[in-house]
Design a protein around this motif. Sequence first.
Motif, PDB file in Angstrom:
ATOM      1  N   ASP A 107       0.959  -1.431   0.016  1.00 23.85           N
ATOM      2  CA  ASP A 107       0.008   0.146  -0.230  1.00 23.85           C
ATOM      3  C   ASP A 107       0.826   1.380   0.407  1.00 23.85           C
ATOM      4  O   ASP A 107       0.772   2.173   0.343  1.00 23.85           O
ATOM      5  N   GLN A 108       2.021   1.464  -0.469  1.00 26.54           N
ATOM      6  CA  GLN A 108       2.589   2.417  -0.494  1.00 26.54           C
ATOM      7  C   GLN A 108       3.237   2.843  -1.956  1.00 26.54           C
ATOM      8  O   GLN A 108       3.585   3.924  -1.722  1.00 26.54           O
ATOM      9  N   ILE A 109       2.436   2.171  -3.232  1.00 31.78           N
ATOM     10  CA  ILE A 109       2.728   3.048  -4.211  1.00 31.78           C
ATOM     11  C   ILE A 109       1.060   3.107  -4.472  1.00 31.78           C
ATOM     12  O   ILE A 109       0.607   1.861  -4.690  1.00 31.78           O
ATOM     13  N   ALA A 110       0.748   4.087  -5.693  1.00 31.01           N
ATOM     14  CA  ALA A 110      -0.147   4.072  -6.294  1.00 31.01           C
ATOM     15  C   ALA A 110      -0.171   5.246  -7.366  1.00 31.01           C
ATOM     16  O   ALA A 110       1.165   5.179  -8.181  1.00 31.01           O
ATOM     17  N   LEU A 111      -1.160   4.461  -8.337  1.00 31.50           N
ATOM     18  CA  LEU A 111      -0.810   4.852  -9.786  1.00 31.50           C
ATOM     19  C   LEU A 111      -1.789   6.502  -9.615  1.00 31.50           C
ATOM     20  O   LEU A 111      -2.870   6.725  -9.257  1.00 31.50           O
ATOM     21  N   VAL A 112      -0.952   7.616 -10.304  1.00 26.17           N
ATOM     22  CA  VAL A 112      -1.703   8.841 -10.375  1.00 26.17           C
ATOM     23  C   VAL A 112      -2.272   9.462 -11.562  1.00 26.17           C
ATOM     24  O   VAL A 112      -0.716   8.695 -12.371  1.00 26.17           O
ATOM     25  N   ASP A 113      -3.061   9.851 -12.012  1.00 27.58           N
ATOM     26  CA  ASP A 113      -2.965  11.060 -13.229  1.00 27.58           C
ATOM     27  C   ASP A 113      -2.805  12.405 -13.179  1.00 27.58           C
ATOM     28  O   ASP A 113      -3.015  13.202 -12.223  1.00 27.58           O
ATOM     29  N   VAL A 114      -1.886  12.695 -13.591  1.00 24.46           N
ATOM     30  CA  VAL A 114      -1.261  13.744 -13.400  1.00 24.46           C
ATOM     31  C   VAL A 114      -1.084  14.683 -14.736  1.00 24.46           C
ATOM     32  O   VAL A 114      -0.754  13.579 -15.626  1.00 24.46           O
ATOM     33  N   SER A 115      -2.655  15.196 -14.549  1.00 24.03           N
ATOM     34  CA  SER A 115      -2.152  15.282 -16.251  1.00 24.03           C
ATOM     35  C   SER A 115      -2.289  14.951 -17.689  1.00 24.03           C
ATOM     36  O   SER A 115      -2.367  15.487 -18.169  1.00 24.03           O
ATOM     37  N   GLY A 116      -3.143  13.420 -17.040  1.00 24.61           N
ATOM     38  CA  GLY A 116      -3.377  12.916 -18.240  1.00 24.61           C
ATOM     39  C   GLY A 116      -2.121  11.488 -18.430  1.00 24.61           C
ATOM     40  O   GLY A 116      -3.182  10.692 -19.017  1.00 24.61           O
ATOM     41  N   ALA A 117      -1.163  11.769 -17.550  1.00 31.30           N
ATOM     42  CA  ALA A 117      -0.599  11.158 -17.656  1.00 31.30           C
ATOM     43  C   ALA A 117      -0.206  10.226 -16.661  1.00 31.30           C
ATOM     44  O   ALA A 117      -0.470  10.559 -15.554  1.00 31.30           O
ATOM     45  N   ARG A 118       0.065   8.398 -16.551  1.00 30.87           N
ATOM     46  CA  ARG A 118      -0.054   8.142 -15.537  1.00 30.87           C
ATOM     47  C   ARG A 118       1.100   7.682 -15.479  1.00 30.87           C
ATOM     48  O   ARG A 118       2.415   7.612 -15.557  1.00 30.87           O
ATOM     49  N   ARG A 119       1.628   7.613 -13.477  1.00 32.03           N
ATOM     50  CA  ARG A 119       2.867   8.274 -12.726  1.00 32.03           C
ATOM     51  C   ARG A 119       2.274   7.439 -11.239  1.00 32.03           C
ATOM     52  O   ARG A 119       1.475   7.156 -10.917  1.00 32.03           O
ATOM     53  N   LYS A 120       3.683   6.314 -11.719  1.00 31.91           N
ATOM     54  CA  LYS A 120       3.576   5.799  -9.921  1.00 31.91           C
ATOM     55  C   LYS A 120       4.068   6.333  -9.128  1.00 31.91           C
ATOM     56  O   LYS A 120       5.258   6.955  -9.587  1.00 31.91           O
ATOM     57  N   VAL A 121       3.607   6.830  -7.924  1.00 25.38           N
ATOM     58  CA  VAL A 121       3.279   7.654  -6.992  1.00 25.38           C
ATOM     59  C   VAL A 121       4.136   6.888  -5.599  1.00 25.38           C
ATOM     60  O   VAL A 121       3.304   6.154  -5.050  1.00 25.38           O
TER      61      VAL A 121
END
Length: 80
Positions: free
Chosen positions: A18-32
Amino acid sequence: MCLGIPGRVLEILDGYHDQIALVDVSGARRKVNVGLFEEDPVRPGDWVIIHMGFAVEKTDESAAAAALDGLRLLQRGERS
């Protein structure tokens, strides 16, 4: 100067404790990395501020939109 980029959590990824999320950053998907929020975990739909690959703050949609508008102004070299 440090910049935080807003993004919307899409999902918490399996296999990362539960430490990494998939995040939408202005249309780009990033692991955060969202590990800083152990006391109040982020969930899909939450908005976060990202700095250097870490979610460092929770925010809401209107504050995220305002931050993105400010970043767009910086990109164009304009002043508000």
